[in-house]
Design an enzyme around this catalytic site. Structure first.
Site, PDB file in Angstrom:
ATOM      1  N   GLY A  26       0.844  -1.204   0.000  1.00 58.35           N
ATOM      2  CA  GLY A  26       0.000   0.000   0.000  1.00 58.35           C
ATOM      3  C   GLY A  26       0.869   1.239   0.000  1.00 58.35           C
ATOM      4  N   GLN A  30      -1.931   7.409   1.051  1.00 57.49           N
ATOM      5  CA  GLN A  30      -1.586   8.653   1.746  1.00 57.49           C
ATOM      6  C   GLN A  30      -0.448   8.441   2.741  1.00 57.49           C
ATOM      7  OE1 GLN A  30      -4.322  10.015   4.708  1.00 57.49           O
ATOM      8  NE2 GLN A  30      -3.598  12.134   4.652  1.00 57.49           N
ATOM      9  N   LEU A  31      -0.564   7.423   3.578  1.00 63.26           N
ATOM     10  CA  LEU A  31       0.476   7.147   4.565  1.00 63.26           C
ATOM     11  C   LEU A  31       1.648   6.401   3.926  1.00 63.26           C
ATOM     12  CD1 LEU A  31       1.481   6.960   7.525  1.00 63.26           C
ATOM     13  CD2 LEU A  31       0.132   4.871   7.744  1.00 63.26           C
ATOM     14  N   ASP A  52       2.351  -1.884  -4.393  1.00 64.03           N
ATOM     15  CA  ASP A  52       1.011  -1.302  -4.439  1.00 64.03           C
ATOM     16  C   ASP A  52       0.244  -1.932  -5.589  1.00 64.03           C
ATOM     17  OD1 ASP A  52      -0.261   1.391  -3.025  1.00 64.03           O
ATOM     18  OD2 ASP A  52      -1.184   0.939  -4.961  1.00 64.03           O
ATOM     19  N   TYR A 161     -15.838  -0.057   7.594  1.00 71.22           N
ATOM     20  CA  TYR A 161     -14.414   0.183   7.862  1.00 71.22           C
ATOM     21  C   TYR A 161     -14.100  -0.036   9.346  1.00 71.22           C
ATOM     22  CZ  TYR A 161     -10.178   3.181   8.181  1.00 71.22           C
ATOM     23  OH  TYR A 161      -8.929   3.690   8.405  1.00 71.22           O
ATOM     24  N   LYS A 165     -11.772  -2.830  11.030  1.00 69.84           N
ATOM     25  CA  LYS A 165     -10.582  -2.476  11.821  1.00 69.84           C
ATOM     26  C   LYS A 165     -10.655  -3.112  13.216  1.00 69.84           C
ATOM     27  CE  LYS A 165      -7.997  -0.069   9.031  1.00 69.84           C
ATOM     28  NZ  LYS A 165      -6.690  -0.598   8.608  1.00 69.84           N
TER      29      LYS A 165
HETATM   30  C1  AKB Z   1     -10.990   7.902   7.482  1.00 63.96           C
HETATM   31  O1  AKB Z   1     -11.468   9.053   7.588  1.00 63.96           O
HETATM   32  O2  AKB Z   1     -11.631   6.937   7.054  1.00 63.96           O
HETATM   33  C2  AKB Z   1      -9.570   7.680   7.958  1.00 63.96           C
HETATM   34  C3  AKB Z   1      -9.512   7.224   9.363  1.00 63.96           C
HETATM   35  C4  AKB Z   1      -9.830   8.149  10.464  1.00 63.96           C
HETATM   36  O3  AKB Z   1      -9.196   6.103   9.612  1.00 63.96           O
HETATM   37  N1  AKB Z   1      -8.809   8.873   7.791  1.00 63.96           N
END
Ligand code: AKB
Length: 334
Positions: A26, A30-31, A52, A161, A165
Site C-alpha cells: 500500500g 496517503q500514509l 502497491d 471500515y 478495523k
Molecule cells: C478515514 O477518515 O476513514 C480515515 C480514518 C480516520 O481512519 N482517515
C-alpha cells in the site's frame, strides 16, 4: 498479560538492522507514500520494497528504490514477492477507508480482512520478524464516550471500515498470542500531510481545505462547522509509527492497537487557523453522508497508554501544523 513467545525475544530492541529488507504494502496511499520515503531515508532505498496495486504516480517512489505491483488479495503473488525479498519487516497499509467502504461494503470487508489474513499468514509462514498494521479511531462507535475516549471502552463501530478495523485488531492480538507474531498497531486519527492526498476517508476535508486555501479558492466542507474529530500531522504519524516499531517488544503491552492522539479540532477552528495566514479564505458547509460517520467517532482521544509504554508525544498542534502545511503547499505551487 501475554505469554512469552518462542519466536520473539521480549528484550530485543526492534529497529531494523542495516541490510534487512522492509516491505511496504500500500506504498502508493496517503500514509504509504510518506512512510516509504522515510524508511528509505533511514534504512537505505534499496532495502525498502514499495508494493502497491497501482504503479507509482510519484517519481520518488518509482525511482528511489524497488517497486512491485501487488494486489494483497492475490495470496500467491504476495508469497512470491515475500519469498523473493525475504523481508524482516512488513508494513501492511492497503485498505479501503471509511467513506469508500460504506459505498462498497462487501469489497471493503474483503480487502480489509482477507488482505490482513494474507499478510498475517505469509508473515508467520515465512518467518517475518515484525509486522505493522494500522487501525483507526473508526473502531469506536456511537455508544463510545466521545471526549477523551479511553483505550478500553465500549466500541460498537457502525461502519464497515470500523467493523473491519476492530475485527482486524482482535485478529492481530490472536496471531500474537497463537503464533508469536510480533505485530504492532496504532489507531490513527485523521492524517494530514502536504505530500500526499487521502482517498475515501471522513477526515479528508482537513487536507482538502489547505489545498483550496493555497489555490485561492473557497472550500465547501462536507462536515458541519462544529464537528470535532481527532487529527494528526503526518510528521507526527511517521514518528509514532517508527517509534512503536523501534520499541523493545517487552514495552508493547497492547497487542490489539494503541490509541494515538495529537490534536482535536472542528472545521470552524481549522478555517480560523488558516484565515490567520489567508484572511480572505472562505468556507461554506454542506454536510453529506460522511457527517453521520464523523458523528459516530470520538471527538478526542486518551492516548496515555502509548505515552506510558513507549514514550509517545506529538510535536504539532493545529496552528503549528497550519503554518507548516501552508508553507510547503505554497513552495510546491511556486
Ligand atoms: C478515514 O477518515 O476513514 C480515515 C480514518 C480516520 O481512519 N482517515
Amino acid at each position: 498479560r501475554f505469554p512469552n513467545s518462542s519466536r520473539m525475544s521480549t528484550s530485543s530492541t526492534s529497529a531494523a538492522t542495516p541490510g534487512d529488507t522492509i516491505l511496504v504494502i500500500g506504498a502508493g496511499g496517503q500514509l504509504g507514500l510518506e512512510l516509504t520515503q522515510e524508511l528509505r531515508q533511514r534504512y537505505g532505498a534499496s532495502n525498502v520494497v514499495a508494493a502497491d496495486v497501482r504503479a507509482p504516480k510519484d517519481a520518488e517512489t518509482a525511482q528511489s528504490g524497488p517497486f512491485e505491483l501487488l494486489d494483497v488479495l492475490d495470496k500467491n503473488r504476495l508469497e512470491e514477492v515475500m519469498r523473493r525479498y525475504q523481508p524482516k519487516q512488513v508494513y501492511h497499509l492497503a485498505a479501503l477507508l471509511s467513506a469508500t467502504a460504506e459505498k462498497n461494503p462487501k469489497f471493503g470487508w474483503q480487502l480489509n480482512m482477507d488482505g490482513l489474513f494474507n499478510v498475517l499468514d505469509a508473515s508467520v509462514d515465512l518467518g517475518v520478524q515484525k509486522v505493522y498494521w494500522p487501525s483507526s479511531i473508526a473502531v469506536f462507535g456511537p455508544d463510545t464516550p466521545r471526549e477523551n475516549t479511553p483505550q478500553l471502552t465500549i466500541m460498537n463501530p457502525n461502519t464497515v471500515y470500523g467493523i473491519s478495523k476492530l475485527a482486524g485488531e482482535q485478529w492481530c492480538e490472536w496471531y500474537f498470542r497463537k503464533h508469536g507474531l510480533d505485530i504492532r498497531s496504532l489507531r490513527y486519527p485523521g492524517l494530514i500531510g502536504y505530500k500526499s492526498l487521502p482517498g475515501g476517508g471522513t477526515t479528508d476535508y482537513a487536507v482538502d481545505i489547505y489545498h483550496k486555501a493555497v489555490a485561492g479558492q473557497p472550500y465547501e466542507c462536507f462536515l458541519s462547522e462544529d464537528t470535532y474529530l481527532p487529527m494528526m500531522y503526518m510528521p507526527d504519524a511517521l514518528k509514532a509509527t517508527l517509534d512503536l516499531m523501534h520499541a523493545p517488544a517487552g514495552q508493547i503491552n497492547i497487542r490489539s492497537s494503541y490509541n494515538l492522539g495529537a490534536m482535536s479540532f472542528s472545521p470552524k477552528e481549522i478555517t480560523a487557523s488558516i484565515q490567520r495566514h489567508v484572511p480572505d479564505f472562505k468556507v461554506s458547509y454542506q454536510p453529506d453522508s460522511r457527517q453521520q460517520i464523523a458523528d459516530s467517532w470520538p471527538a478526542s482521544i486518551d492516548d496515555s497508554r502509548a505515552r506510558q509504554d513507549w514514550g509517545w508525544q506529538p510535536d504539532f498542534d493545529l496552528d503549528k501544523m497550519t503554518g507548516d502545511m501552508l508553507l510547503h503547499l505554497k513552495q510546491m505551487q511556486a
